[in-house]
Design a protein around this motif. Structure first.
Motif, PDB file in Angstrom:
ATOM      1  N   ARG B   6       0.492   7.029  16.620  1.00 17.27           N
ATOM      2  CA  ARG B   6       1.402   8.091  16.178  1.00 17.27           C
ATOM      3  C   ARG B   6       2.666   7.477  15.571  1.00 17.27           C
ATOM      4  N   THR B   7       3.434   8.344  14.917  1.00 16.07           N
ATOM      5  CA  THR B   7       4.690   7.931  14.292  1.00 16.07           C
ATOM      6  C   THR B   7       5.547   7.130  15.262  1.00 16.07           C
ATOM      7  N   GLY B   8       6.046   6.020  14.793  1.00 13.32           N
ATOM      8  CA  GLY B   8       6.988   5.264  15.605  1.00 13.32           C
ATOM      9  C   GLY B   8       6.329   4.268  16.530  1.00 13.32           C
ATOM     10  N   ASP B   9       5.029   4.387  16.733  1.00 14.59           N
ATOM     11  CA  ASP B   9       4.345   3.405  17.567  1.00 14.59           C
ATOM     12  C   ASP B   9       4.424   2.033  16.930  1.00 14.59           C
ATOM     13  N   ALA B  10       4.514   1.016  17.763  1.00 11.91           N
ATOM     14  CA  ALA B  10       4.455  -0.331  17.229  1.00 11.91           C
ATOM     15  C   ALA B  10       3.020  -0.576  16.778  1.00 11.91           C
ATOM     16  N   GLY B  11       2.851  -1.528  15.914  1.00 12.56           N
ATOM     17  CA  GLY B  11       1.504  -1.922  15.564  1.00 12.56           C
ATOM     18  C   GLY B  11       0.834  -1.085  14.519  1.00 12.56           C
ATOM     19  N   GLU B  12       1.575  -0.477  13.618  1.00 11.91           N
ATOM     20  CA  GLU B  12       0.938   0.209  12.496  1.00 11.91           C
ATOM     21  C   GLU B  12       1.069  -0.686  11.268  1.00 11.91           C
ATOM     22  N   CYS B  13      -0.022  -0.848  10.563  1.00 13.73           N
ATOM     23  CA  CYS B  13       0.015  -1.632   9.336  1.00 13.73           C
ATOM     24  C   CYS B  13      -0.328  -0.727   8.165  1.00 13.73           C
ATOM     25  N   TRP B  14       0.462  -0.819   7.114  1.00 19.95           N
ATOM     26  CA  TRP B  14       0.250   0.028   5.933  1.00 19.95           C
ATOM     27  C   TRP B  14       0.006  -0.827   4.708  1.00 19.95           C
ATOM     28  N   LEU B  15      -1.089  -0.533   4.046  1.00 18.72           N
ATOM     29  CA  LEU B  15      -1.362  -1.129   2.741  1.00 18.72           C
ATOM     30  C   LEU B  15      -0.856  -0.149   1.686  1.00 18.72           C
ATOM     31  N   ILE B  16       0.052  -0.608   0.850  1.00 15.52           N
ATOM     32  CA  ILE B  16       0.591   0.273  -0.192  1.00 15.52           C
ATOM     33  C   ILE B  16       0.038  -0.201  -1.542  1.00 15.52           C
ATOM     34  N   LEU B  17      -0.831   0.579  -2.105  1.00 14.93           N
ATOM     35  CA  LEU B  17      -1.413   0.211  -3.403  1.00 14.93           C
ATOM     36  C   LEU B  17      -0.572   0.812  -4.527  1.00 14.93           C
ATOM     37  N   GLY B  18      -0.166  -0.046  -5.445  1.00 15.44           N
ATOM     38  CA  GLY B  18       0.738   0.429  -6.503  1.00 15.44           C
ATOM     39  C   GLY B  18       2.158   0.463  -5.983  1.00 15.44           C
ATOM     40  N   ALA B  19       2.527  -0.591  -5.248  1.00 16.04           N
ATOM     41  CA  ALA B  19       3.792  -0.584  -4.512  1.00 16.04           C
ATOM     42  C   ALA B  19       5.021  -0.730  -5.400  1.00 16.04           C
ATOM     43  N   THR B  20       4.842  -1.014  -6.699  1.00 14.28           N
ATOM     44  CA  THR B  20       6.020  -1.114  -7.563  1.00 14.28           C
ATOM     45  C   THR B  20       6.520   0.258  -8.014  1.00 14.28           C
ATOM     46  N   SER B  21       5.727   1.303  -7.814  1.00 15.98           N
ATOM     47  CA  SER B  21       6.178   2.621  -8.276  1.00 15.98           C
ATOM     48  C   SER B  21       7.315   3.123  -7.389  1.00 15.98           C
ATOM     49  N   SER B  22       8.125   4.011  -7.936  1.00 13.75           N
ATOM     50  CA  SER B  22       9.300   4.436  -7.171  1.00 13.75           C
ATOM     51  C   SER B  22       8.919   5.285  -5.963  1.00 13.75           C
ATOM     52  N   MET B  23       7.830   6.056  -6.063  1.00 13.70           N
ATOM     53  CA  MET B  23       7.396   6.834  -4.884  1.00 13.70           C
ATOM     54  C   MET B  23       6.927   5.879  -3.787  1.00 13.70           C
ATOM     55  N   ALA B  24       6.200   4.841  -4.187  1.00 16.58           N
ATOM     56  CA  ALA B  24       5.714   3.861  -3.216  1.00 16.58           C
ATOM     57  C   ALA B  24       6.880   3.116  -2.579  1.00 16.58           C
ATOM     58  N   ARG B  25       7.887   2.809  -3.407  1.00 17.50           N
ATOM     59  CA  ARG B  25       9.042   2.092  -2.868  1.00 17.50           C
ATOM     60  C   ARG B  25       9.754   2.943  -1.826  1.00 17.50           C
ATOM     61  N   ALA B  26       9.891   4.233  -2.121  1.00 19.83           N
ATOM     62  CA  ALA B  26      10.563   5.126  -1.171  1.00 19.83           C
ATOM     63  C   ALA B  26       9.783   5.215   0.140  1.00 19.83           C
ATOM     64  N   LEU B  27       8.461   5.313   0.042  1.00 20.10           N
ATOM     65  CA  LEU B  27       7.655   5.399   1.266  1.00 20.10           C
ATOM     66  C   LEU B  27       7.708   4.072   2.036  1.00 20.10           C
ATOM     67  N   SER B  28       7.601   2.962   1.327  1.00 24.69           N
ATOM     68  CA  SER B  28       7.641   1.654   1.988  1.00 24.69           C
ATOM     69  C   SER B  28       8.928   1.483   2.781  1.00 24.69           C
ATOM     70  N   ARG B  29      10.034   1.898   2.172  1.00 29.38           N
ATOM     71  CA  ARG B  29      11.322   1.736   2.851  1.00 29.38           C
ATOM     72  C   ARG B  29      11.377   2.565   4.132  1.00 29.38           C
ATOM     73  N   LYS B  30      10.868   3.779   4.066  1.00 22.75           N
ATOM     74  CA  LYS B  30      10.892   4.631   5.258  1.00 22.75           C
ATOM     75  C   LYS B  30       9.970   4.068   6.342  1.00 22.75           C
ATOM     76  N   LEU B  31       8.831   3.544   5.936  1.00 20.01           N
ATOM     77  CA  LEU B  31       7.930   2.927   6.912  1.00 20.01           C
ATOM     78  C   LEU B  31       8.575   1.677   7.501  1.00 20.01           C
ATOM     79  N   ALA B  32       9.266   0.922   6.651  1.00 25.05           N
ATOM     80  CA  ALA B  32       9.941  -0.292   7.123  1.00 25.05           C
ATOM     81  C   ALA B  32      10.967   0.058   8.196  1.00 25.05           C
TER      82      ALA B  32
END
Lengths: 434, 254
Positions: B6-32
């Motif tokens: 669930r959200t906030g649990d340790a141990g989640e790994c996310w593969l972001i495909l197309g990570a240079t796009s601005s939507m991907a960047r926004a999601l990556s930052r929030k996940l980070a």
């Protein structure tokens, strides 16, 4: 698409421009842009007047070049892209025990903008200006990237150089260790200007800033609230999320009687004996950022901020300025007094040893005459006005305020002979004329 | 690790495909900022390295740049190996896609294959290999970012729309499959988003910031929503557009 036609304005919303903006998201896109279309870079447009405008021309909006690239905790160096906002640095890096050496009054300002205007903060008397803590930066020039360090003569032309040496891509900033993630703030009432200046001269606090009631007259002239702050260890709830001003306020919202009433209440908010409070870092450094788009409180016509610094020996001119402003009934609640140290990072930097006074004015018809009068007083006293805020200085007043202007203009013109980086501010004040 | 993550649990790994796009960047930052591990996949390695550093400083447990080219299946295997070697729940968000102007495609129909590879078959092929790992662990979410353009073919961008429609259908099937093992798939259909792709385009309205799309995705993940439109009102706009009878629709140029 690369270019978008946009109508945009400075923070004061008085000067406006229409022009094409590009908003690169990658450094490689920035490289391509500067090769094809050399033009000024702008950040989040927190300078008040026309320093961030290029009417009918093009400009590069750095909002999406905003990543934090590294934090070297041994050397205390943070590397960021130029569009990174200072408030984000405080929010993300502050909890790790590091802060930028210098923070201006808004966290929405970008690192690129902070360098271009060589901004100062509440610790200027100790720490100097923002540009003095830049270890290196990268300029993106048509012929390629160029790393600029303080040893380079371009450095002094870039710091405080209002973008006239080309877009900054990244910067390495020296950081300071904080004692903790909160601010211990002592607030006290100051009854008049003499007491104010004396308190400033004798304060040993790391951070000082004074709110001043610019509507006060007579014996209360120059009264206000002095804030002295130190970082410390402690626990406070995180800074609250901001509220947004949804509409332009009507003009009467900042009419004379309302401002006078507000200021009197604001002054009495602090107990007579003063008090010490603990605040989140952001609340102390960026008090107004909680109210998003507070510039809309001034209504559709916008506002001006006059800010000058006068030498210590000319302190009496502050009294004359406050008297003139108090009698005019034009001021808004936002007025700030501070002691400055001598630190400055570039040839066109604003700070100098003295006292700085900043006052906001709603953009009423009478405001320009009032501000021109204040500018003349500052020049007469051997001081200068802050070009990041200036709206009404005259070209012929500039050299008296900024004696290194010609040398600076020579360096800029050498680098950019066609004046591609010129902004509305540069044209209005003929800053790059030789 | 078979417990649902669930959200906030340790141990989640996310593969972001197309990570240079601005939507991907926004999601990556929030996940980070919630401490996730991130694999940022795309073609511009310099840019991805910068984003990876940014995510690490924002709190990511790990953030690495990996090369991914939707048109080059040779780049898939190293990513899949990297995912297989990661503990915790496995998740992926797909932001890849390309939208060349329809006129260019009309002039050179061979471009169709590229658009379909970028927006549909490339990511689908990688997800197809990833799905068994999620099934095996019994957890994880795959987020597929499609487009409202995939809801109905229009004269202005129907090749892109067709590729996205294919991807939507693929995501629907993947969801049907993954739900059996406790994993999940979300189809995201953004309307106009303020990205480099839409910057300066005519006819944009109600443009959403990329951060709003990222927030909507995280909310959908938390609530295990199936198909979301973002901003939400696009669901209703598209409902109307889909309801227009074909004899009328074919004469429109919207």
């Amino acid at each position: 698409m690369t270019w978008k036609t946009v109508e945009y304005a400075g923070w004061g919303r008085f000067y406006r421009a229409k022009g094409e903006l590009a908003r690169p998201e990658r450094a490689s896109t920035l490289d391509q842009l500067v090769r094809e279309t050399p033009c000024p870079a702008i950040g989040r447009r927190r300078s008040y007047a026309d320093g961030c405008l290029n009417t009918d021309g093009r400009a590069i909006d750095t909002a999406r070049l905003d990543r934090i690239l590294s934090l070297d905790e041994e050397e205390g160096i943070l590397e960021v892209e130029a569009g990174c906002q200072l408030g984000e640095i405080v929010r993300l890096i502050g909890p790790k025990g590091w802060l930028p050496m210098v923070l201006p009054g808004t966290g929405f300002a970008t690192v690129g903008g902070a360098i271009g205007m060589d901004v100062h903060g509440k610790n200027h008397h100790h720490a100097g200006s923002f540009g003095q803590h830049v270890e290196a930066m990268t300029l993106h020039l048509p012929e390629g990237r160029r790393k600029v360090t303080p040893a380079d003569k371009l450095f002094g032309a870039t710091v405080g150089g209002m973008g006239q040496t080309g877009p900054i891509g990244t910067a390495r900033l020296r950081m300071q260790r904080t004692k903790g993630p909160v601010m211990m703030v002592t607030e006290r009432r100051v009854p008049n200007l003499d007491t104010y200046l004396e308190l400033f001269d004798n304060s040993e606090a790391t951070y000082t800033v004074g709110w001043i009631d610019a509507t006060a007259t007579g014996a209360s002239l120059g009264r206000g609230i002095l804030e002295e702050g130190e970082t410390g260890a402690g626990l406070v709830p995180p800074a609250k999320r901001g509220r947004r001003i949804p509409i332009d306020a009507p003009h009467f919202a900042l009419s004379g009687p309302i401002v006078r009433g507000f200021n009197a209440t604001y002054f009495r908010r602090i107990p007579e004996r003063g008090r010490t409070v603990v605040k989140p870092l952001e609340d102390f450094f960026f008090p107004l950022d909680k109210i998003h788009e507070w510039n809309r409180l001034y209504g559709k016509r916008g506002f001006h901020q006059f800010q000058c610094v006068v030498p210590l020996s000319a302190r009496e001119v502050l009294r004359d300025m406050l008297k003139a402003v108090g009698e005019s009934g034009l001021a808004s609640p936002l007025a700030v007094l501070k002691r400055m140290g001598p630190g400055r990072g570039g040839m066109m930097s604003f700070p100098t040893d003295g006292y700085t006074l900043a006052i906001d004015f709603p953009a009423r018809d009478e405001a320009p005459a009032m501000i021109r009068r204040l500018i003349a007083m500052a020049v007469e006293a051997g001081g200068r006005v802050y070009l990041a805020k200036d709206a009404f200085a005259q070209p012929e007043q500039v050299d008296a305020m900024y004696p290194e202007r010609e040398t600076w203009a020579g360096i800029c013109n050498n680098l950019d002979p066609d004046g591609a980086y010129a902004t509305d501010l540069v044209r209005r004040l003929n800053l790059r004329n030789l | 690790m078979t417990a649902p993550n669930r959200t906030g649990d340790a141990g989640e790994c996310w593969l972001i495909l197309g990570a240079t796009s601005s939507m991907a960047r926004a999601l990556s930052r929030k996940l980070a900022e919630r401490g996730a591990s991130l694999l940022l996949a795309g073609r511009d390695m310099t840019d991805l390295e910068a984003s990876a550093a940014d995510c690490r400083l924002r709190g990511a447990a790990m953030a690495e740049a990996v090369r991914f080219d939707a048109r080059d299946p040779d780049t898939f295997e190293p990513i899949l190996e990297r995912m297989a070697a990661t503990s915790g729940s496995l998740n992926a968000a797909v932001f890849v896609g390309s939208m060349p102007p329809q006129a260019e495609i009309d002039a050179d129909p061979s471009m169709i294959e590229g658009v379909v590879s970028d927006s549909f078959t490339g990511p689908a092929r990688l997800l197809q290999a990833l799905a068994p790992m999620l099934e095996e662990r019994g957890s994880g979410t795959i987020v597929g970012v499609g487009s409202v353009a995939g809801d109905r073919g229009r004269v202005g961008n129907y090749v892109y729309g067709a590729a996205k429609a294919g991807f939507h259908t693929y995501m629907s099937g993947l969801r049907n499959r993954l739900t059996r093992s406790g994993a999940h798939a979300i189809t995201v259909k953004p309307g106009f988003v303020d990205t480099a792709m839409t910057w300066g385009l005519d006819g944009m309205f109600l443009v959403a910031p990329p951060e709003a799309v990222a927030d909507a995705i995280l909310k959908a993940e938390r609530k295990r929503q199936n198909v979301i439109y973002t901003p939400f009102f696009w669901r209703y706009i598209m409902m109307i557009i889909r309801a227009v009878p074909e004899p009328i629709f074919k004469k429109l140029s919207i």
